[in-house]
Write a protein that holds these residues in place. Structure first.
Motif, PDB file in Angstrom:
ATOM      1  N   THR A 111      46.677  19.345 -22.275  1.00 55.55           N
ATOM      2  CA  THR A 111      45.504  18.725 -21.674  1.00 55.55           C
ATOM      3  C   THR A 111      45.109  17.504 -22.488  1.00 55.55           C
ATOM      4  OG1 THR A 111      44.708  20.854 -20.849  1.00 55.55           O
ATOM      5  CG2 THR A 111      43.099  19.067 -21.038  1.00 55.55           C
ATOM      6  N   GLN A 112      44.898  16.387 -21.818  1.00 54.89           N
ATOM      7  CA  GLN A 112      44.480  15.164 -22.486  1.00 54.89           C
ATOM      8  C   GLN A 112      43.144  14.710 -21.922  1.00 54.89           C
ATOM      9  OE1 GLN A 112      45.709  13.338 -25.093  1.00 54.89           O
ATOM     10  NE2 GLN A 112      43.822  12.168 -24.859  1.00 54.89           N
ATOM     11  N   GLU A 113      42.114  14.757 -22.748  1.00 54.53           N
ATOM     12  CA  GLU A 113      40.812  14.239 -22.326  1.00 54.53           C
ATOM     13  C   GLU A 113      40.840  12.724 -22.348  1.00 54.53           C
ATOM     14  OE1 GLU A 113      36.081  14.419 -23.621  1.00 54.53           O
ATOM     15  OE2 GLU A 113      37.595  15.519 -24.771  1.00 54.53           O
ATOM     16  N   ILE A 114      40.241  12.108 -21.340  1.00 58.99           N
ATOM     17  CA  ILE A 114      40.165  10.647 -21.289  1.00 58.99           C
ATOM     18  C   ILE A 114      38.993  10.206 -22.156  1.00 58.99           C
ATOM     19  CG2 ILE A 114      39.907   8.630 -19.800  1.00 58.99           C
ATOM     20  CD1 ILE A 114      41.063  10.335 -17.534  1.00 58.99           C
ATOM     21  N   THR A 115      39.318   9.676 -23.325  1.00 55.39           N
ATOM     22  CA  THR A 115      38.287   9.301 -24.296  1.00 55.39           C
ATOM     23  C   THR A 115      38.051   7.801 -24.362  1.00 55.39           C
ATOM     24  OG1 THR A 115      39.967   9.279 -26.052  1.00 55.39           O
ATOM     25  CG2 THR A 115      38.743  11.331 -25.713  1.00 55.39           C
ATOM     26  N   GLU A 116      38.867   7.015 -23.670  1.00 54.52           N
ATOM     27  CA  GLU A 116      38.716   5.564 -23.631  1.00 54.52           C
ATOM     28  C   GLU A 116      38.726   5.104 -22.181  1.00 54.52           C
ATOM     29  OE1 GLU A 116      38.158   3.588 -26.074  1.00 54.52           O
ATOM     30  OE2 GLU A 116      38.653   4.787 -27.839  1.00 54.52           O
ATOM     31  N   PRO A 117      37.973   4.057 -21.858  1.00 55.70           N
ATOM     32  CA  PRO A 117      37.966   3.559 -20.480  1.00 55.70           C
ATOM     33  C   PRO A 117      39.339   3.046 -20.057  1.00 55.70           C
ATOM     34  CG  PRO A 117      36.135   2.642 -21.758  1.00 55.70           C
ATOM     35  CD  PRO A 117      37.052   3.304 -22.737  1.00 55.70           C
ATOM     36  N   ILE A 118      39.686   3.287 -18.805  1.00 55.49           N
ATOM     37  CA  ILE A 118      40.866   2.698 -18.189  1.00 55.49           C
ATOM     38  C   ILE A 118      40.341   1.754 -17.115  1.00 55.49           C
ATOM     39  CG2 ILE A 118      42.983   3.115 -16.886  1.00 55.49           C
ATOM     40  CD1 ILE A 118      43.003   5.950 -18.081  1.00 55.49           C
ATOM     41  N   SER A 119      40.524   0.459 -17.323  1.00 56.41           N
ATOM     42  CA  SER A 119      39.926  -0.543 -16.440  1.00 56.41           C
ATOM     43  C   SER A 119      40.982  -1.176 -15.545  1.00 56.41           C
ATOM     44  CB  SER A 119      39.236  -1.639 -17.262  1.00 56.41           C
ATOM     45  OG  SER A 119      38.226  -1.085 -18.088  1.00 56.41           O
ATOM     46  N   ILE A 120      40.694  -1.241 -14.262  1.00 58.81           N
ATOM     47  CA  ILE A 120      41.586  -1.884 -13.302  1.00 58.81           C
ATOM     48  C   ILE A 120      40.835  -3.048 -12.669  1.00 58.81           C
ATOM     49  CG2 ILE A 120      42.886  -1.619 -11.157  1.00 58.81           C
ATOM     50  CD1 ILE A 120      43.214   1.339 -11.848  1.00 58.81           C
ATOM     51  N   THR A 121      41.433  -4.235 -12.733  1.00 59.06           N
ATOM     52  CA  THR A 121      40.873  -5.410 -12.094  1.00 59.06           C
ATOM     53  C   THR A 121      41.739  -5.753 -10.894  1.00 59.06           C
ATOM     54  OG1 THR A 121      40.045  -6.262 -14.201  1.00 59.06           O
ATOM     55  CG2 THR A 121      40.236  -7.832 -12.389  1.00 59.06           C
ATOM     56  N   MET A 122      41.107  -5.877  -9.740  1.00 59.27           N
ATOM     57  CA  MET A 122      41.845  -6.145  -8.516  1.00 59.27           C
ATOM     58  C   MET A 122      41.240  -7.346  -7.800  1.00 59.27           C
ATOM     59  SD  MET A 122      42.232  -3.721  -5.112  1.00 59.27           S
ATOM     60  CE  MET A 122      40.470  -3.788  -4.772  1.00 59.27           C
ATOM     61  N   GLN A 123      42.093  -8.260  -7.407  1.00 56.58           N
ATOM     62  CA  GLN A 123      41.681  -9.353  -6.535  1.00 56.58           C
ATOM     63  C   GLN A 123      42.208  -9.029  -5.145  1.00 56.58           C
ATOM     64  OE1 GLN A 123      43.625 -13.081  -7.195  1.00 56.58           O
ATOM     65  NE2 GLN A 123      42.106 -14.266  -6.045  1.00 56.58           N
ATOM     66  N   SER A 124      41.333  -8.942  -4.184  1.00 58.07           N
ATOM     67  CA  SER A 124      41.735  -8.529  -2.840  1.00 58.07           C
ATOM     68  C   SER A 124      41.513  -9.647  -1.833  1.00 58.07           C
ATOM     69  CB  SER A 124      40.965  -7.278  -2.414  1.00 58.07           C
ATOM     70  OG  SER A 124      39.583  -7.562  -2.306  1.00 58.07           O
ATOM     71  N   GLY A 125      42.218  -9.524  -0.723  1.00 54.85           N
ATOM     72  CA  GLY A 125      42.068 -10.482   0.362  1.00 54.85           C
ATOM     73  C   GLY A 125      42.544  -9.843   1.656  1.00 54.85           C
ATOM     74  N   TYR A 126      42.968 -10.657   2.598  1.00 55.31           N
ATOM     75  CA  TYR A 126      43.411 -10.147   3.896  1.00 55.31           C
ATOM     76  C   TYR A 126      44.732 -10.803   4.297  1.00 55.31           C
ATOM     77  CZ  TYR A 126      38.828  -8.033   4.457  1.00 55.31           C
ATOM     78  OH  TYR A 126      37.704  -7.275   4.276  1.00 55.31           O
ATOM     79  N   ASP A 127      45.599  -9.992   4.880  1.00 61.82           N
ATOM     80  CA  ASP A 127      46.848 -10.510   5.423  1.00 61.82           C
ATOM     81  C   ASP A 127      46.531 -11.390   6.637  1.00 61.82           C
ATOM     82  OD1 ASP A 127      49.204 -10.399   7.391  1.00 61.82           O
ATOM     83  OD2 ASP A 127      50.103  -9.586   5.558  1.00 61.82           O
ATOM     84  N   HIS A 128      47.058 -12.614   6.640  1.00 61.70           N
ATOM     85  CA  HIS A 128      46.708 -13.559   7.701  1.00 61.70           C
ATOM     86  C   HIS A 128      47.242 -13.119   9.062  1.00 61.70           C
ATOM     87  CE1 HIS A 128      44.934 -16.400   4.976  1.00 61.70           C
ATOM     88  NE2 HIS A 128      46.027 -16.458   4.234  1.00 61.70           N
ATOM     89  N   GLU A 129      48.322 -12.333   9.069  1.00 64.11           N
ATOM     90  CA  GLU A 129      48.912 -11.934  10.349  1.00 64.11           C
ATOM     91  C   GLU A 129      48.300 -10.638  10.893  1.00 64.11           C
ATOM     92  OE1 GLU A 129      53.110 -11.733   9.958  1.00 64.11           O
ATOM     93  OE2 GLU A 129      53.350 -13.884   9.565  1.00 64.11           O
ATOM     94  N   THR A 130      48.074  -9.661   9.999  1.00 65.08           N
ATOM     95  CA  THR A 130      47.571  -8.358  10.458  1.00 65.08           C
ATOM     96  C   THR A 130      46.079  -8.180  10.238  1.00 65.08           C
ATOM     97  OG1 THR A 130      47.960  -7.275   8.317  1.00 65.08           O
ATOM     98  CG2 THR A 130      49.807  -7.351   9.887  1.00 65.08           C
ATOM     99  N   ASN A 131      45.487  -9.037   9.388  1.00 65.29           N
ATOM    100  CA  ASN A 131      44.070  -8.945   9.028  1.00 65.29           C
ATOM    101  C   ASN A 131      43.747  -7.663   8.257  1.00 65.29           C
ATOM    102  OD1 ASN A 131      41.649 -10.436   9.036  1.00 65.29           O
ATOM    103  ND2 ASN A 131      40.757  -9.066  10.563  1.00 65.29           N
ATOM    104  N   GLU A 132      44.792  -7.029   7.695  1.00 67.39           N
ATOM    105  CA  GLU A 132      44.598  -5.832   6.884  1.00 67.39           C
ATOM    106  C   GLU A 132      44.300  -6.232   5.443  1.00 67.39           C
ATOM    107  OE1 GLU A 132      44.712  -2.430   7.574  1.00 67.39           O
ATOM    108  OE2 GLU A 132      44.569  -3.088   9.655  1.00 67.39           O
TER     109      GLU A 132
END
Length: 204
Positions: free
Chosen positions: A2-23
């Motif tokens: 068992t490993q306790e999470i003792t430090e933050p795990i940070s995820i940075t995401m830049q999001s947008g939209y697909d020009h063809e599907t708009n997803e």
């Protein structure tokens, strides 16, 4: 183990939209984390973790497939592929659980009862109990790592539990020039609730 999470795990995401599907699509994703000490060290024997050569730390590394989505049941969910780097003087610098081709693949489901809204963030517990974990790739001492961690480990034998915090900023908040143009055009920045809904997208 068992490993306790003792430090933050940070995820940075830049999001947008697909020009063809708009997803919704990810334009950029990065993960940052600090090494975390494994209790009882490399051997799993209480009191040995602080001894020379027997200490052990782990650090998460991003592999790919980070997604935020909503299940058919309306639950917030997230996928991510990662590998876990093991840091020990005897293991060298290329010891991992999971690889780029065979990562630890998590499919985390949000606990609806844990959702909290703040002024500029949302928080919830995210869990996965169905993922598998491959054997390590640690060379000469790989057998010891696998014995210590019980690897490989099939689906149903593992659990990942995270406390997630999510916040979002629009491009107009990040770039003053865009904010000025938006103000002049009469448009307003979306509320955090709208942004969160947009990030998680529709059911997949």
């Amino acid at each position: 183990m068992t490993q306790e999470i003792t430090e933050p795990i940070s995820i940075t995401m830049q999001s947008g939209y697909d020009h063809e599907t708009n997803e919704p699509i990810n334009i950029f994703v990065s993960m940052r984390s600090k090494a975390m000490t494994v209790p009882d060290g490399a051997l799993g024997i209480p009191g040995t973790g602080s001894l020379p050569l027997l200490g052990l730390k782990v650090k998460t590394k991003y592999v790919g497939d980070f997604r935020l989505y909503t299940t058919d049941q309306g639950q917030y969910a997230s996928t991510i592929d990662m590998r876990i780097k093991l840091k020990n003087d005897l293991l060298g610098d290329d010891c991992y659980i999971g690889t780029k081709k065979a990562p630890v693949s998590l499919n985390l489901i949000g606990d609806d009862s844990s959702v909290e809204w703040f002024d500029n963030a949302i928080a919830m517990k995210m869990n996965d109990t169905a993922f598998s974990v491959p054997a390590s790739s640690c060379g000469l001492f790989g057998w010891l790592v696998d014995f210590r961690a019980g690897l490989p480990s099939a689906s149903g034998n593992n659990a990942a539990n995270f406390q997630m915090y999510l916040t979002s900023k629009s491009y107009t908040e990040l770039f003053p020039a865009m904010r000025t143009r938006a103000t002049m055009s009469g448009s307003t920045a979306p509320k955090l609730t709208d942004r969160v809904a947009s990030l998680f997208g529709s059911a997949k």
